[in-house]
Scaffold this motif. Structure first.
Motif, mmCIF file in Angstrom:
data_model
loop_
_atom_site.group_PDB
_atom_site.id
_atom_site.type_symbol
_atom_site.label_atom_id
_atom_site.label_comp_id
_atom_site.label_asym_id
_atom_site.label_seq_id
_atom_site.Cartn_x
_atom_site.Cartn_y
_atom_site.Cartn_z
ATOM 1 N N LEU A 61 0.828 -1.204 0.000
ATOM 2 C CA LEU A 61 0.000 0.000 0.000
ATOM 3 C C LEU A 61 0.866 1.258 0.000
ATOM 4 O O LEU A 61 0.669 2.160 -0.820
ATOM 5 C CB LEU A 61 -0.914 -0.030 1.234
ATOM 6 N N HIS A 62 1.842 1.305 0.886
ATOM 7 C CA HIS A 62 2.675 2.507 0.996
ATOM 8 C C HIS A 62 3.692 2.618 -0.137
ATOM 9 O O HIS A 62 3.993 3.729 -0.597
ATOM 10 C CB HIS A 62 3.325 2.560 2.376
ATOM 11 N N SER A 97 5.195 9.299 7.863
ATOM 12 C CA SER A 97 4.244 8.269 8.259
ATOM 13 C C SER A 97 4.329 7.054 7.342
ATOM 14 O O SER A 97 4.324 5.906 7.812
ATOM 15 C CB SER A 97 2.827 8.850 8.243
ATOM 16 N N TRP A 98 4.396 7.272 6.034
ATOM 17 C CA TRP A 98 4.509 6.157 5.086
ATOM 18 C C TRP A 98 5.814 5.416 5.311
ATOM 19 O O TRP A 98 5.845 4.186 5.297
ATOM 20 C CB TRP A 98 4.456 6.649 3.647
ATOM 21 N N ALA A 119 -4.324 7.349 -1.976
ATOM 22 C CA ALA A 119 -3.466 8.161 -2.858
ATOM 23 C C ALA A 119 -4.314 9.207 -3.585
ATOM 24 O O ALA A 119 -5.466 8.952 -3.946
ATOM 25 C CB ALA A 119 -2.760 7.269 -3.864
ATOM 26 N N PHE A 120 -3.732 10.349 -3.789
ATOM 27 C CA PHE A 120 -4.408 11.435 -4.502
ATOM 28 C C PHE A 120 -5.805 11.697 -3.930
ATOM 29 O O PHE A 120 -6.751 12.005 -4.660
ATOM 30 C CB PHE A 120 -4.513 11.129 -6.010
ATOM 31 N N GLU A 121 -5.924 11.546 -2.604
ATOM 32 C CA GLU A 121 -7.190 11.761 -1.895
ATOM 33 C C GLU A 121 -8.330 10.916 -2.458
ATOM 34 O O GLU A 121 -9.487 11.334 -2.502
ATOM 35 C CB GLU A 121 -7.542 13.248 -1.888
ATOM 36 N N GLY A 122 -8.016 9.718 -2.926
ATOM 37 C CA GLY A 122 -9.031 8.791 -3.421
ATOM 38 C C GLY A 122 -9.593 9.130 -4.784
ATOM 39 O O GLY A 122 -10.639 8.613 -5.174
#
Length: 143
Positions: A47-48, A61-62, A111-114
């Motif tokens: 995911l990250h 955080s990632w 990513a990219f605010e969904g």
């Protein structure tokens, strides 16, 4: 705990054959638990890595999530007494390939605010390169 009591009963009664079958079953259950943990941490790792590659950036955080996931995979995969690992590199690759779609779907939400669907995000990254990067991190070949 129930299995241990059952094992004790088999041994005390001299039923070695059933005791050995139960030991085999318990060993398999333990290995399944470890494989499930590796799979779960693989999803978080992927995911990250997908978000990093797609957005061409990273956050602390990632990076911490990546570090923690790699550590947990390494720790869970390590055989302490027998030495070696539960999963070979080939099996680890298979696990990562299996976890990739779940990681991709989760990354699409974040990513990219969904903004993008999973298939759109998939077109922005190279699955093989992401998995290669994950393998390198887990095997300690990359910082």
């Amino acid at each position: 705990m129930e299995e241990l009591l059952e094992l004790k009963g088999f041994l005390l009664s001299g039923n070695i054959a059933d005791a050995l079958l139960l030991v085999e079953e318990m060993t398999e259950m333990s290995k399944d638990d470890k494989l499930n943990k590796i799979f779960s941490f693989s999803i978080i790792l992927l995911l990250h890595l997908i978000k990093q590659k797609a957005e061409s950036r990273s956050t602390r955080s990632w990076e911490i999530s990546i570090f923690n996931s790699v550590k947990q995979i390494q720790r869970t995969n390590k055989r302490r007494k027998a030495k070696g690992t539960y999963l070979t590199l080939e099996e680890l690759r298979e696990t990562l390939e299996d976890a990739y779609e779940s990681g991709l779907r989760q990354a699409a939400l974040e990513a990219f605010e969904g903004k993008y669907e999973a298939d759109e995000l998939a077109a922005m990254v190279d699955q093989n390169k992401i998995i290669d990067q994950a393998i390198a991190l887990i095997s300690g070949d990359e910082a």
